[in-house]
Design an enzyme around this catalytic site. Sequence first.
Site, mmCIF file in Angstrom:
data_model
loop_
_atom_site.group_PDB
_atom_site.id
_atom_site.type_symbol
_atom_site.label_atom_id
_atom_site.label_comp_id
_atom_site.label_asym_id
_atom_site.label_seq_id
_atom_site.Cartn_x
_atom_site.Cartn_y
_atom_site.Cartn_z
ATOM 1 N N LYS A 177 0.855 -1.194 0.000
ATOM 2 C CA LYS A 177 0.000 0.000 0.000
ATOM 3 C C LYS A 177 0.888 1.240 0.000
ATOM 4 C CE LYS A 177 -3.910 1.947 2.638
ATOM 5 N NZ LYS A 177 -4.805 1.729 3.802
ATOM 6 N N SER A 186 -9.764 1.856 2.696
ATOM 7 C CA SER A 186 -8.835 2.575 1.863
ATOM 8 C C SER A 186 -7.797 1.687 1.177
ATOM 9 C CB SER A 186 -8.098 3.639 2.694
ATOM 10 O OG SER A 186 -7.290 3.031 3.691
ATOM 11 N N SER A 207 -10.046 -0.428 6.978
ATOM 12 C CA SER A 207 -9.469 -0.338 5.627
ATOM 13 C C SER A 207 -8.790 -1.588 5.100
ATOM 14 C CB SER A 207 -8.472 0.814 5.568
ATOM 15 O OG SER A 207 -9.175 2.009 5.423
HETATM 16 N N1 GLN Z 1 -13.000 4.370 6.027
HETATM 17 C C1 GLN Z 1 -12.479 4.790 7.280
HETATM 18 C C2 GLN Z 1 -12.018 6.226 7.181
HETATM 19 O O1 GLN Z 1 -12.247 6.793 6.168
HETATM 20 C C3 GLN Z 1 -11.369 3.891 7.710
HETATM 21 C C4 GLN Z 1 -10.119 4.149 6.975
HETATM 22 C C5 GLN Z 1 -9.002 3.273 7.403
HETATM 23 O O2 GLN Z 1 -9.188 2.248 8.066
HETATM 24 N N2 GLN Z 1 -7.816 3.691 7.048
HETATM 25 O O3 GLN Z 1 -11.435 6.790 8.051
#
Ligand code: GLN
Length: 477
Positions: A78, A153, A177
């Site tokens: 990532k 994400s 995410s």
């Molecule tokens: N979707 C969540 C956010 O936007 C979690 C993101 C994540 O776990 N990095 O913060």
Amino acid sequence: MEFKDWTVASAAEAMRKGEISSVELVRALVAEKNARDGDIQAYLTFDEDGAIAAASEADSRRAAGDTSPLLGIPVAVKDLINVRGQPCTCASKILEGYVSPYDATVIARLKAAGAVCAGRVNMDEFAMGSSTENSAFKTTRNPHDLSRVPGGSSGGSAAAVAGGEAVCALGTDTGGSIRQPASFCGIVGFKPTYGRVSRYGVTAFASSLDQVGPMTKTVEDSALLAQALFGADPHDGTTALNPVPDFASALRGASLKGLRIGLPREYFVPGTAPEVTEIVKAAIGKCADAGAEIVDVSLPHTEYAMAVYYIVAPAEASANLARFDGVRYGHRSAKSDDVMSLYCRSRAEGFGQEVKRRIILGTYVLSSGYYDAYYGRAQRVRTLIRRDFDSAFGKVDFLLTPVAPTPAFKVGELQDPLSMYLNDLFTIPASLAGLPAISVPAGATAAGLPVGVQFIAPSFADAPLLACARAFEDTLA
Ligand code: GLN
């Protein structure tokens, strides 16, 4: 074997037997990426020369008798994890052109184990989002339906693995995410207990929540990666000193028989798509058939988790992202004439909308006069959420829940940030409590969209959690 069918375990076995070399595996990966990524758009960059060099080094190590299970295995990374000599943009314009001068601890560990870290995959900017649409560079597509998102994400990680253009990947999970994109793409996504994996060299979003974890085709592969990733790190004071479990022995003979699996009633409420509910119910049935005892439990403070997360995470993000000022890293505005306008313009030009929204929100909840009312209170409620889990785990070994309220949605479908935030309803509570949790494929909708189930375990029960998930996988075979 076709490239898309290789798992970490099967590729390692084939390499040990001399049926394929790491260089051949990496060449096959590059060919698949070139064939598929025009549609899927998972990769941001790929260091082909570096990959071949690392793979041939792995082949020599193997020839010299090294039997490490990750030797020569390519891992997609990532784009917020630093790999020396490679770009690390966090899918943000503010870091465009930045090249990492060092390896994150997780990368150093993978490299020491012989893994090949050459491909960098797309994500929501600074890991803020649930669809990968917040990337400043490209929109990654769900390999099961290119009109849909891969989740986020860590959407690039999930899409690369599910789309047959990666053997395995690293993601990060702050509020879901790793787990939500794994569910959307039909792969395994494992978020370890907070403190199990070093965050050194992993660009910080919300430091009290962020964890790196594996995204793989099988639970066994997640265990193989976790074995290398886990462990205390002098560079990260939040890593735990607990001994690293032996995952291979934990997974041997894994069974659901006699396990007490709790269903938190707050997670089984109207609002979840009927097809998701059906698949989760079928999964519960399979656990029961395999000898698990299904127990009704309650986590009464669940309804506050979203609100707490969207105070704590932006607060920490606003502090962490203060370092991007146009001076030390990445984008610097060409239009500034003094230092203040350099900061302001570089940030205004470099950050995307969602990141700015979080910074403003975070700065607000931390500002004097509001700190106690928002941040202080959120931290107190966070404790109540953690205690809910503690008392549930007095009665059961694991919890089983949906991962997300819907299967993958269409690109562009969720325009309003609040409905995007709601995607993480079922993943955020375990993050706030620091607990290990895993998304395992459980089935697919009539339209062929994958749906996962989530298992959550007590703190540091990472190995038993993977064993439970491994046994669940068997019920689907
Ligand atoms: N979707 C969540 C956010 O936007 C979690 C993101 C994540 O776990 N990095 O913060």
